[in-house]
Scaffold this active site. Sequence first.
Site, PDB file in Angstrom:
ATOM      1  CD  GLU A  17      -1.624   2.386   1.357  1.00  0.00           C
ATOM      2  OE1 GLU A  17      -1.192   3.059   0.382  1.00  0.00           O
ATOM      3  OE2 GLU A  17      -1.717   2.829   2.512  1.00  0.00           O
ATOM      4  CD  GLU A  21       2.120   8.813  -0.402  1.00  0.00           C
ATOM      5  OE1 GLU A  21       2.309   7.726   0.164  1.00  0.00           O
ATOM      6  OE2 GLU A  21       1.368   9.701   0.058  1.00  0.00           O
TER       7      GLU A  21
END
Lengths: 669, 669
Positions: free
Chosen positions: A470, A479
């Site tokens: 995740e 990210e």
Amino acid sequence: MPLGQRPGDKSESRYCGVETEFHDDMPHLLTESLSGGFDFIVAPLIDPSYRPSCMTNGGSGSSVLPVAASDLILSPSQWSSHVVGKISSWIDLDSDDEKVRLDSEITLKQEIAWASHLSLQACILPPPRRASCGNYAKCVNQILQSTNNMQLWLRVPLQKSEPMDDDSANANSDFSGGSMFDSWEWWNSFRLLCEHHSQLCVVLDILSSLPSNNSVGRWFGEPVRAAVIYTNSFLTNARGYPCLSKRHQKLITEFFNHSVQIVISGSLLHDISGESIKALPANDDDSHLEVIPPRHALRPYLDYVAYLYQRMDPLPEQERFELGYRDFLQSPLQPLMDNLEAQTYETFEKDIVKYSQYQRAVCKALIDRVPDENASTKITVLMVVGAGRGPLVRASLQSLDVLRIKVIILQAAEETARKLKVYAVEKNPNAVITLHSLVKLEGWEDIVTIISSDMRCWNAPEKADILVSELLGSFGDNELSPECLDGAQRFLKADGISIPSSYTSFIQPVTATKLYNDVKSHKDLAHFETAYVVKLHRVARLAPCQPVFTFTHPEYSKKSNERYKKLCFEIPSDSGSAVVHGFAGYFDATLYKDVHLGIEPSTATPNMFSWFPIFFPLRTPLFVATGSPLEVHFWRCSSTSKVWYEWCVTSPTTSPVHNSNGRSYWVGL
Amino acid sequence: MPLGQRPGDKSESRYCGVETEFHDDMPHLLTESLSGGFDFIVAPLIDPSYRPSCMTNGGSGSSVLPVAASDLILSPSQWSSHVVGKISSWIDLDSDDEKVRLDSEITLKQEIAWASHLSLQACILPPPRRASCGNYAKCVNQILQSTNNMQLWLRVPLQKSEPMDDDSANANSDFSGGSMFDSWEWWNSFRLLCEHHSQLCVVLDILSSLPSNNSVGRWFGEPVRAAVIYTNSFLTNARGYPCLSKRHQKLITEFFNHSVQIVISGSLLHDISGESIKALPANDDDSHLEVIPPRHALRPYLDYVAYLYQRMDPLPEQERFELGYRDFLQSPLQPLMDNLEAQTYETFEKDIVKYSQYQRAVCKALIDRVPDENASTKITVLMVVGAGRGPLVRASLQSLDVLRIKVIILQAAEETARKLKVYAVEKNPNAVITLHSLVKLEGWEDIVTIISSDMRCWNAPEKADILVSELLGSFGDNELSPECLDGAQRFLKADGISIPSSYTSFIQPVTATKLYNDVKSHKDLAHFETAYVVKLHRVARLAPCQPVFTFTHPEYSKKSNERYKKLCFEIPSDSGSAVVHGFAGYFDATLYKDVHLGIEPSTATPNMFSWFPIFFPLRTPLFVATGSPLEVHFWRCSSTSKVWYEWCVTSPTTSPVHNSNGRSYWVGL
């Protein structure tokens, strides 16, 4: 007094005002209004018959302004808490008659100076009297440069594409717009001239007919402070009481949700006898009012507005939790370059919905991966890469419990329960400490192996069946999930499964005056070339989202993670023209097969709070005329040390390419 | 070698280049071209068959770029003085084929890096291959952010509103624009994406048919560095020699005047036998060329271009004097607040034309003021306010001589010569010293009284018949002539005359990339809200001037000197779309009756050099689509201590009001 108590609502929309005529007994006017249930008055400060040129020419030498009340008549806190000044509505700063123009300019400056002396919180500027209002805007802009904290609220009718009718008479405007009139364009032009000054706001005059929903929607990205409802816009219900049309009701509710205050204006047009008061659909708290003798003439309208306020649902818990974050710009996390803090882990681990989606995905993957007949012998190797403090490890292991329960329910053989071997890979040494405690606490020592390493350089002792991660940001790949998983897929079996298996970013153009002003307040280029994580609230979403970049895992094609996408948005033509302050960004991720999670509004996972949207600003607000296509380019670029986005607009006009070479904003590898 | 010697011309347009194909014997290519009379070559640096993707896939492991010549083959100064790099024309960064796009991107970056390594002064970028060139511009923009001093010249055809024909084949463009194609819009979009980068310039491909003059005119506000003329654009004269159409000739001459270099491209299409060479209309200096044996194939075209260069008139002396000031931004003088320096007086006093206009005006005023019969008795009181070092005193006294000469010529009675009493009022004590010397030197002691005082506070001992002043700035009132003369008219007789009697400012919208970039280089808001005095040169004047503010003297109406003017410009529709970087400002003054002086281009006083135009920039370049009106607002504002202008645009889009409250630019009272 406030319209009512709505749990969680601390916004100004609890307060309702009343518009009054010029009155030289201010204290009486105020007492009457406050005791009548209103919270503030919108009142002229100067005799409307005053003209500066008459004072000097024919006057008796006295040049004292004919003010409604001296500053001593009310206390400073009464002035500032309960009075909104109303600038003389006769002023016409774009008149062809130079005398009128100069009189108007002098009066405007005098009235604002007086209001400022009284420390009023706001003054309402009358609507422009002509389509072209350059000189009006120029004078207001000059005033804004040197005014203290007082806000100036430009009053405009909520109206588009229809000539003004009698309902607007109260707006004191003699503007005779043609069939193409759109008051939003008026406002837009005015505030562009005033350079989006943060103290320049809007008051909307709500007329009895409303423009299309799309057209009205634009205003929710603007600094609308109040909405004036005229008594003649109210309908009459079967019992003779004032009420509003369904569309008006919906609009007022939206105003409440956007901290817009309501102001009632006009005279009593609904004759209600004293007896029927108790039949009003007002809340019980109002009963004490009956001891106050003179009932305010406009009370029935106030009661109806209060009823609309009180019947709203309370704010859901998540909304209440996020109230403080509304329209507050945050820098996106840099979890790869920086180590997250405990507090950050703590917050995100509370997102039950997110982890239950992961658990469902792992369940489905396990079932697909291991046939029932092999369940007792086959041990599935599952690696959680970026394990943090362990929530995905927990979710993965819980999937075993789910399968076990399923076994019990289905009365299947105990042997069909799957067996797992879990590696938890985490680069943050602080999180690794917590992971060790967790494993010990939960008694997972036999199942879970903790690896303190960056997944991009770990030499795995064996290959994984399932890779769980995740690493998603608000914009999906922002990210650097793609780069991390490219590094990790070395130790995924050739037929192994990645959870998530893909993710896509989305954008849509928005009007967001508040965000634009916040970015602008930094007075540099870099902040206009930075993406922000932000709980979008006072935002107008101008067109449906479109997908931008998609990443799939595992990815064996040696395809670069650089991307380029050209998008063309069409703003619905019934919206009218619009201004774009930037782009709201979202993502949607496919965890496994039909199990997805994401924040793209049309498919967003309910009650998930881990991600706010992302916002990519534009350096210059972009005007998009009705029917013009909006062509946008987004790039995802990378070098050896960083990844960044660049973006630009090429239609209807061309912007510079933002953030060239990642000069202002980048994510470190 | 240069095209010729043109007195005063030091610009790069003296140099002519030749475009060559890819050739791996660079030294030969260069020697041939230079000895053939060209000054530089435009040459590909890399084999055009090179594709990066083929190198890595099928190559033998060698990944050396197939360059035309190693850096050692030519000396550094040869590379930088004589070679302009030509980026491979096959590149297509907006291709839908991702492989082509990536190959193009890699090649572009490699070629620029190589050219940069060779210290070339410039590289030519091939024309975009599609209407939308967002990715091309984004890559070039990235390169520009990190390139040293090398310029990148985007090549575009000089073409508007007509589909490309065979003439453009040499431009290596497969763009198939519709009937609305305008290459300027291409350039404009490209440079907007690149944020007006100062190293991004243009090369124009001149085709055999030219767009309208208005359309071509836009390019003179752009950084055009070179123009490529193809051999097939040349016509053939009666004797078989190449020549150009009248319109092409005029265009080339304009290029010469705007420092645009010519490049010849194509193959020899005019078969000229050796014998006829002497018949060429070239200058005598060329005769020595005949000793060099191999005549360059394109020499006839070069000779024709040289002929066009040489037949130009030499630069007039005034132009030569002003060369160094071209497009150089200067802050306007503040003669009221600051005292001028001797050097400044010296410069302006040389403007013979200006003072002769004043002398004519004083003459006419004297004749009107004093009938012949009173000439011997009436003494006219003339006051020069702002006398400086005395040039207006001299001009006034010279008017007496003129009248005396007239008397002699007309054989009139000596008595009809007028008599003057002159007061010279000057606030600058340094100039007063010079005034005293002048009066003594000229023996004017009986006529001239020197007053060392600010005209706004001087108590005059008597009133004036004629008030002479020269307090005008480039924009007329911008050096506060109105405020000064309002102060001085106290001592003008009720029927007295002011010279000047009125003045009017004018503006026109301009494209001025150089000025915009110079303003932008300061990286602050204040410089975008300042007016500059500037000798406009590389500027496209987009529409005729319109009057802005008029002041009349004397002025007894007590009218304020604040002004507001709304103007609407229409850019001729055959210009096409345009970009406005700001407004050029001028003035025209009526000194007395039909005697005027000014710099408004259509009525400018010839050979007067005291004033350059003024330039009001816009913070954001304004795109004006064909046929859109341009609505502009100008204000003259004042407070007790200063005067300033504010300006804005409200159509086609709305700009902020510039310089609100004079925050960035003002003139002190």
